[in-house]
Design an enzyme around this catalytic site. Structure first.
Site, PDB file in Angstrom:
ATOM      1  CD  GLU A 288      -2.634  -0.799   0.068  1.00  0.00           C
ATOM      2  OE1 GLU A 288      -3.217   0.562  -0.321  1.00  0.00           O
ATOM      3  OE2 GLU A 288      -3.108  -1.624  -0.526  1.00  0.00           O
ATOM      4  CB  CYS A 322      -1.382   7.562   2.182  1.00  0.00           C
ATOM      5  SG  CYS A 322      -2.921   6.644   2.687  1.00  0.00           S
TER       6      CYS A 322
END
Ligand code: NAD
Length: 516
Positions: A288, A322
């Protein structure tokens, strides 16, 4: 198992005096226990080291929050051995019993919420609500995966029968793996990646980010208190390039569950692909990675709501998410009107030490500080500085929330992940050009669209290529069990944390046929 239905843990807003007083008390208690040294935990044993990793308060970097043992490669070998030794029995535990330990851990986290939040305030500079949101997410992952795991037990019912044979297929765990976490959501992400793997019978070596070794020592204590057997999770604070890289390449590592930067993720992907001496499997790798997330606003949108969402998504936790909005893509006819509102809201934001509960606390560390300063300079060359643009004169790593206007879609600040409070506004002719611009990056993590036009909502639903897409709301804050999270393109392998299929990634299916 008789458990109440899954519900997302409430996030405290600290609007009541009682909640604020509780938080002040927790902050005092945590401050009183600064400067401790936390050991590694290998096979249930607390292990100290000759060298230590020091963790400081980014609001005041001379203040040491605590230190942790600094693992060596020998410690990494011992941790992986311990994980494999524990695998033999943990993988045979009844699923109900494994899930019960996780539910118990979630309950202890709930009881220690304010204290855990206070550690995040001091160790990585979160304000109170951001800290609360993270602890709530950690509890959600723990609860949600504990319950989901119960669905993967026993033989699959969806297969066809075959004459003369008994056929059954069922899931078994993989083995001992590695979880590697970043510093920006240390508790939620490390816990999510770890619980997802262990709840279905795997064991792990958990390597926290160097800046968060204290927060995670407290979290793994909770698992021990909840009754997790020794060796199921081995806590290995250390330097990523040294111990984590070593374990990525290790022939006995079965899987790697990683959240972090694109650069590290690419290296891990390549390194893990090599089959080492004596290795008996192809490693599974879950990545990720970063984002360059955009909010697109058209001329039919509620402009106040769009501006509020852009500011919240861009500057929450100093833009160090993010999922943070770093590109605001505006249709020409509303460009000025939206930006005016964004700038006005940004001017009102406070930047201060995190324990003062400001809108923005400090950046997490000196490397972040240097990187964001570099992008402030780049942005000033690539567009118009509309607000912010400066680092504050203070010991802590404080930067003003910054908005640049007139940024070209291919400018560096519009393409590279800054990971700080920097928002770049891009003007487009119309909605279609806007969609082309939002999709024109290497990443594909989150995005949002503000529009009242139904046809455009449907067009963006199909064409805006991101793992997590939002309409008429902010692009941060995915909830476990509600919005499974994970990105497309170079944002990662789309593991969809907090989603119903997440646990299957840590299982393998065995198909058995017996001829009668
Ligand atoms: P990073 O890649 O520098 O570090 C992440 C972890 O990897 C740390 O624990 C580090 O010690 C370790 N590491 C470093 N080098 C390694 C190596 N060679 N082998 C194995 N491990 C190594 O990232 P960071 O600065 O801690 O985190 C910020 C990044 O994480 C941003 O890019 C952000 O977008 C991303 N992120 C992504 C998500 C997501 O869900 N997609 C969530 C949070 C953060």
């Amino acid at each position: 198992m008789l458990v109440t239905p899954y519900q997302n843990e409430p996030i405290e807003t600290f609007s009541s005096q009682a909640a604020l007083s509780d938080m002040q008390a927790a902050l005092r208690a945590v401050r009183a226990s600064f400067d401790k040294i936390y050991p590694m935990v290998i096979g249930g044993k607390k292990v100290m080291s000759r060298e230590t990793l020091r963790s400081v308060n980014p609001s005041s970097p001379t203040q040491v929050v605590g230190s942790a043992a600094k693992a060596t490669r020998e410690d990494a070998d011992a941790a992986l051995d311990a994980a494999w030794s524990a695998f033999g029995s943990w993988s045979r535990w009844k699923q109900e019993d494994r899930s019960r330990v996780m539910l118990k851990a979630a309950q202890i986290m709930r009881q220690r919420k304010r204290e855990l939040e206070a550690w995040l305030v001091y160790e990585i500079g979160k304000n109170f609500i951001e800290a609360s949101a993270e602890v709530a997410e950690m509890i959600d992952f723990t609860e949600y995966y504990a319950r989901q795991a119960l669905k993967h037990v026993g033989a699959l019912s969806a297969l066809n029968a075959y004459p003369g044979e008994e056929n059954e297929s069922f899931y078994i765990p993989l083995g001992a793996g590695l979880t590697i976490a970043p510093w920006n959501f240390p508790m939620a992400l490390m816990t999510g990646m770890t619980v997802g793997a262990i709840v279905v019978g795997n064991t792990v070596v958990a390597k926290p980010a160097e800046d968060t070794v204290v927060s995670l020592a407290h979290v793994f204590d909770i698992f021990e208190e909840a009754g997790l057997p020794p060796g199921v999770v081995n806590y290995l604070p250390g330097v990523g390039r040294e111990v984590a890289a070593y374990l990525v390449e290790h022939p006995r590592t079965r899987f790697i569950n990683f959240t972090g930067s694109l650069a590290t993720g690419k290296w891990i992907n390549q390194a893990a692909a090599k089959v080492g001496e004596g290795q008996r499997w192809i490693k599974r790798v879950f990545l990720e990675l970063g984002g360059k997330d955009a909010i697109l606003v058209d001329e039919t949108a509620d402009l106040d709501a769009a501006a509020a969402a852009a500011v919240q998504s861009a500057f929450g936790y100093q833009g160090q998410k993010c999922s943070a909005c770093s590109r605001l893509v505006l249709v020409d006819s509303v460009y000025d009107a939206v930006l005016e509102r964004v700038v006005e809201r940004t001017r009102k934001l406070t930047v201060q030490a995190a324990d003062q509960n400001p809108d923005l606390g400090p950046l997490c560390n000196s490397a972040q500080d240097a990187k964001v300063r570099e992008y402030l300079a780049i942005g000033k060359n690539e567009g118009a500085l509309l607000v912010g643009g400066k680092r504050l004169e203070a010991d802590g790593y404080f930067v003003e929330p910054t908005v640049f206007g007139d940024i070209a879609p291919r400018a560096r600040v519009a393409q590279e992940e800054v990971f700080g409070p920097v928002l770049s506004a891009i003007k487009v002719r119309d909605f279609s050009q806007g969609l082309a611009v939002v999709n024109d990056t290497l990443y594909g993590l989150t995005g949002a669209v503000f529009t009242r036009d139904r046809a455009r909502i449907e067009q963006a639903r199909a064409e805006f290529h991101v793992g997590n897409l939002y309409f008429n709301r902010k692009c941060t804050g995915a909830l476990a069990g509600v919005q499974p999270f994970g990105g497309f393109n170079l944002s990662g392998t789309d593991t969809k944390t907090g989603g119903p299929d997440y646990l299957l990634q840590f299982l393998q299916m065995k198909a058995v046929a017996e001829r009668f």
